[in-house]
Enzyme design. Structure first.
Site, mmCIF file in Angstrom:
data_model
loop_
_atom_site.group_PDB
_atom_site.id
_atom_site.type_symbol
_atom_site.label_atom_id
_atom_site.label_comp_id
_atom_site.label_asym_id
_atom_site.label_seq_id
_atom_site.Cartn_x
_atom_site.Cartn_y
_atom_site.Cartn_z
ATOM 1 N N THR A 170 0.897 -1.229 0.075
ATOM 2 C CA THR A 170 -0.122 0.010 0.147
ATOM 3 C C THR A 170 0.937 1.367 0.046
ATOM 4 O OG1 THR A 170 -1.627 -1.218 1.261
ATOM 5 C CG2 THR A 170 -1.993 1.125 1.173
ATOM 6 N N LEU A 230 -5.440 -8.343 1.237
ATOM 7 C CA LEU A 230 -5.708 -9.630 2.272
ATOM 8 C C LEU A 230 -6.166 -9.014 3.470
ATOM 9 C CD1 LEU A 230 -3.111 -10.278 3.999
ATOM 10 C CD2 LEU A 230 -2.370 -11.029 1.968
ATOM 11 N N GLU A 233 -5.955 -10.136 7.586
ATOM 12 C CA GLU A 233 -5.108 -11.019 8.407
ATOM 13 C C GLU A 233 -6.608 -12.097 9.083
ATOM 14 O OE1 GLU A 233 -2.634 -9.419 11.427
ATOM 15 O OE2 GLU A 233 -1.883 -8.047 9.782
ATOM 16 N N LYS A 272 -6.685 0.919 -3.216
ATOM 17 C CA LYS A 272 -6.423 0.345 -1.866
ATOM 18 C C LYS A 272 -6.800 1.166 -0.636
ATOM 19 C CE LYS A 272 -4.982 -2.408 1.056
ATOM 20 N NZ LYS A 272 -3.790 -3.343 1.415
ATOM 21 N N PHE A 324 -18.945 -4.826 8.657
ATOM 22 C CA PHE A 324 -17.951 -3.561 9.358
ATOM 23 C C PHE A 324 -19.079 -2.529 9.996
ATOM 24 C CE2 PHE A 324 -13.524 -3.672 8.625
ATOM 25 C CZ PHE A 324 -13.304 -4.702 7.886
ATOM 26 N N CYS A 343 -2.953 -1.869 9.264
ATOM 27 C CA CYS A 343 -3.274 -1.307 7.942
ATOM 28 C C CYS A 343 -4.421 -0.094 8.050
ATOM 29 C CB CYS A 343 -4.028 -2.383 6.829
ATOM 30 S SG CYS A 343 -2.669 -3.524 6.353
ATOM 31 N N LYS A 382 -2.617 3.439 9.936
ATOM 32 C CA LYS A 382 -1.705 4.097 8.967
ATOM 33 C C LYS A 382 -1.873 4.308 7.683
ATOM 34 C CE LYS A 382 0.348 0.567 6.594
ATOM 35 N NZ LYS A 382 0.612 0.657 5.203
ATOM 36 N N LYS A 419 -7.211 -8.343 16.262
ATOM 37 C CA LYS A 419 -8.445 -8.841 15.846
ATOM 38 C C LYS A 419 -8.343 -10.381 16.163
ATOM 39 C CE LYS A 419 -8.264 -9.830 10.880
ATOM 40 N NZ LYS A 419 -8.820 -9.560 9.739
ATOM 41 N N ARG A 457 0.100 -4.939 16.305
ATOM 42 C CA ARG A 457 0.376 -3.444 15.642
ATOM 43 C C ARG A 457 -0.840 -2.811 16.104
ATOM 44 N NH1 ARG A 457 2.129 -4.645 9.818
ATOM 45 N NH2 ARG A 457 0.857 -6.239 10.098
HETATM 46 C C1 UDX Z 1 -7.635 -4.529 6.386
HETATM 47 C C2 UDX Z 1 -8.619 -4.710 5.285
HETATM 48 O O1 UDX Z 1 -9.998 -5.388 5.456
HETATM 49 C C3 UDX Z 1 -8.035 -5.440 4.115
HETATM 50 O O2 UDX Z 1 -8.899 -5.476 2.794
HETATM 51 C C4 UDX Z 1 -6.751 -4.673 3.702
HETATM 52 O O3 UDX Z 1 -5.993 -5.378 2.792
HETATM 53 C C5 UDX Z 1 -5.925 -4.569 5.019
HETATM 54 O O4 UDX Z 1 -6.515 -4.040 6.060
HETATM 55 P P1 UDX Z 1 -7.068 -6.368 8.554
HETATM 56 O O5 UDX Z 1 -6.111 -5.051 9.178
HETATM 57 O O6 UDX Z 1 -6.535 -7.727 8.223
HETATM 58 O O7 UDX Z 1 -7.388 -5.788 6.936
HETATM 59 O O8 UDX Z 1 -8.130 -6.284 9.632
HETATM 60 P P2 UDX Z 1 -9.666 -6.050 9.561
HETATM 61 O O9 UDX Z 1 -10.525 -7.158 9.190
HETATM 62 O O10 UDX Z 1 -10.282 -5.053 8.354
HETATM 63 O O11 UDX Z 1 -10.150 -5.458 10.811
HETATM 64 C C6 UDX Z 1 -9.522 -4.078 11.074
HETATM 65 C C7 UDX Z 1 -9.892 -3.558 12.632
HETATM 66 O O12 UDX Z 1 -10.979 -3.054 12.510
HETATM 67 C C8 UDX Z 1 -9.761 -4.667 13.583
HETATM 68 O O13 UDX Z 1 -9.287 -4.151 14.912
HETATM 69 C C9 UDX Z 1 -11.209 -4.991 13.757
HETATM 70 O O14 UDX Z 1 -11.394 -5.446 15.050
HETATM 71 C C10 UDX Z 1 -11.830 -3.686 13.420
HETATM 72 N N1 UDX Z 1 -13.334 -3.791 13.239
HETATM 73 C C11 UDX Z 1 -13.671 -4.587 12.112
HETATM 74 C C12 UDX Z 1 -14.397 -3.246 14.085
HETATM 75 O O15 UDX Z 1 -14.083 -2.823 15.089
HETATM 76 N N2 UDX Z 1 -15.577 -3.315 13.696
HETATM 77 C C13 UDX Z 1 -16.184 -3.988 12.415
HETATM 78 O O16 UDX Z 1 -17.323 -4.101 12.317
HETATM 79 C C14 UDX Z 1 -15.013 -4.427 11.717
#
Ligand code: UDX
Length: 446
Positions: A125, A154, A156, A213, A258, A269, A272, A332, A339
């Site tokens: 990114t 992707l 995690e 992205k 979400f 991600c 930042k 999560k 991080r």
């Molecule tokens: C994210 C994007 O989803 C992904 O497409 C991108 O490529 C990288 O960043 P990721 O960091 O793995 O992926 O986590 P994600 O599942 O998006 O969750 C991010 C944070 O949001 C977590 O701390 C999660 O707990 C929080 N979250 C998510 C909420 O608080 N509420 C929600 O409804 C969904």
């Protein structure tokens, strides 16, 4: 095809193994010798469901190798760049040091000939404008090197699934149609199996691909902060944000995903990326366009303080000497990634206010002990909750959502529970004698 992946973190290692799974010959390069050694043995350096199996298969097949020696990428046709772009110290902008170094190593080591171009395909990114800069450097190198931006989406916990069966594939291509066609053909060969699955493939120019992205991550972050703002309103009025989210989510245009309110987003991600996006907009002279992301960030960070204040309010504002069991440290579930973890941030704030914090996490315990030797980390929920005054569920691991409140009740000193992710059943916990508090989840008989 012969492929290199430069950077073997979450993105690069998973991409490398998945490309080998598709039948390509892959060499993964990373500067971290310990990581390379581990990956070479077929062992994952991080917790990612499904990845150890793909990795082991790929290493055993002989199609996947890892090295710290960048000269080994010389004969590869495509060089994927999957290094990190962390937030710069003391600034919002992304640190591009690793991307620059990865490009340097391709420009130095790639073997090319006038009739045989090689491709740099960026996956990291990056700030919009990066691909054009790399293409200029490639052109100036005198080698036959083309550049594409091919962002990775992707998540995690779903990294393998998202790499092998993504929602969409984006090729950011140069304006020169002829060059663009050569690149498209190379990437199509690389992703042939994915394209057979009819996964949508979008052809765009460089800036669009780079923006896709950060736009996607900004949208997701905004959605989470929106529902967390609604949680603040529910707290002020006695509403229940989980019901509110369910109700608005039935509208297809909004959707249910979400919209889980709680202690907010974290990870490597979302936080930042929205900051780097704001910084880049400032450089481009359109900073006003993204000022709403400042609010998204502020709402998100406020959730952490709200959780701490909720804890303090239970004890007349003073946390000194209170034993708090924190369930969850990873940002999560199904990840050992710490991080910018809201859970860890909250635990740290509670500790700084004098609470006796005991943390447990099903996967992140070892990382936590290494990163934060000052914190009290235990292996099991039983150890964490023993004689505690407050239980806080801060990462929604299945192990925690399935806890039996009646079984836990006699183990604690005071039966307060703060559900930082709104994943527990308020009725079941109340019935078992707990004082239950969710985030924006007023107590209601409905
Ligand atoms: C994210 C994007 O989803 C992904 O497409 C991108 O490529 C990288 O960043 P990721 O960091 O793995 O992926 O986590 P994600 O599942 O998006 O969750 C991010 C944070 O949001 C977590 O701390 C999660 O707990 C929080 N979250 C998510 C909420 O608080 N509420 C929600 O409804 C969904």
């Amino acid at each position: 095809m012969r492929i290199s992946t430069i950077g073997c973190g979450y993105l690069g290692a998973v991409h490398a193994a998945c490309m080998a799974e598709l039948g390509h010959e892959v060499i993964g390069v990373d500067v971290d010798a310990a990581k390379v050694e581990k990956l070479s043995r077929g062992e994952s350096p991080f917790h990612e469901p499904g990845f150890p199996e793909v990795l082991a298969r790929a290493v055993e097949s002989g199609r996947l190798h890892f090295t710290t020696d960048a000269s080994q990428i010389a004969d590869c046709e495509i060089h994927f760049i999957g290094v990190g772009t962390p937030q710069m110290q003391g600034r919002y902008a992304a640190d591009m040091t690793y991307v620059d170094a990865a490009v340097d190593s391709v420009l130095t080591h790639a073997n090319t000939s006038p009739d045989q171009p090689v491709l740099i395909a960026g996956k990291s990114t990056v700030p919009v404008g990066t691909a054009a800069g790399i293409a200029e450097r490639a052109a100036a190198s005198g080698k036959n090197i083309l550049v594409a931006w091919n962002p990775e989406f992707l998540r995690e916990g779903f990294a393998v699934q998202d790499t092998l069966h993504p929602d969409r594939i984006v090729y950011g291509l140069p304006e020169d149609r002829e060059e663009g066609e050569v690149i498209r053909e190379m990437l199509d060969r690389c992703y042939a199996q994915l394209l057979e699955e009819q996964i949508p493939r979008l052809l765009t120019n460089y800036p669009t691909a780079e923006l896709v992205k950060v736009a996607a991550n900004s949208f997701l972050a905004t959605k989470i902060s929106f529902i967390n703002a609604m949680a603040e309103l529910c707290d002020a009025t006695g509403g229940d944000v989980t019901k509110l989210a369910e109700a608005i989510g039935h509208d297809d245009r909004i959707g249910k995903k979400f919209l889980r309110a709680g202690i907010g987003f974290g990870g490597g991600c979302l936080p930042k990326d929205i900051r780097a996006f704001m910084a880049r907009a400032g450089e481009l002279g359109v900073d006003q366009t993204l000022t709403f992301l400042r609010e998204v960030d502020a709402i998100n960070l406020r959730r952490r303080e709200t959780a701490v204040e909720m804890a303090a309010d239970l004890f007349g504002g003073r946390l000194v000497g209170r034993k708090i069991a924190v369930l969850g440290a990873a940002f999560k579930p199904n990840s050992d990634d710490l991080r910018d973890s809201p859970a860890l941030d909250i635990a740290t704030r509670l500790w700084a206010r004098g609470a006796d914090v005991v943390i447990t996490d099903p996967a992140a315990g070892d990382n936590l002990r290494k990163a934060r030797p000052d914190l009290h980390v235990v292996d099991t929920v039983e150890q964490a909750v023993k004689n505690s005054d407050l239980l806080m569920v801060l990462t929604e691991w299945k192990d925690f959502t399935e806890l039996d409140p009646a079984e836990l009740r006699p183990r604690v000193r005071e039966a307060h529970v703060i559900d930082g992710r709104n994943v527990l059943d308020p009725q079941a916990w109340s019935d078992a004698g707990w004082d239950y508090r969710g985030m924006g989840r007023g107590v209601s008989t409905w």
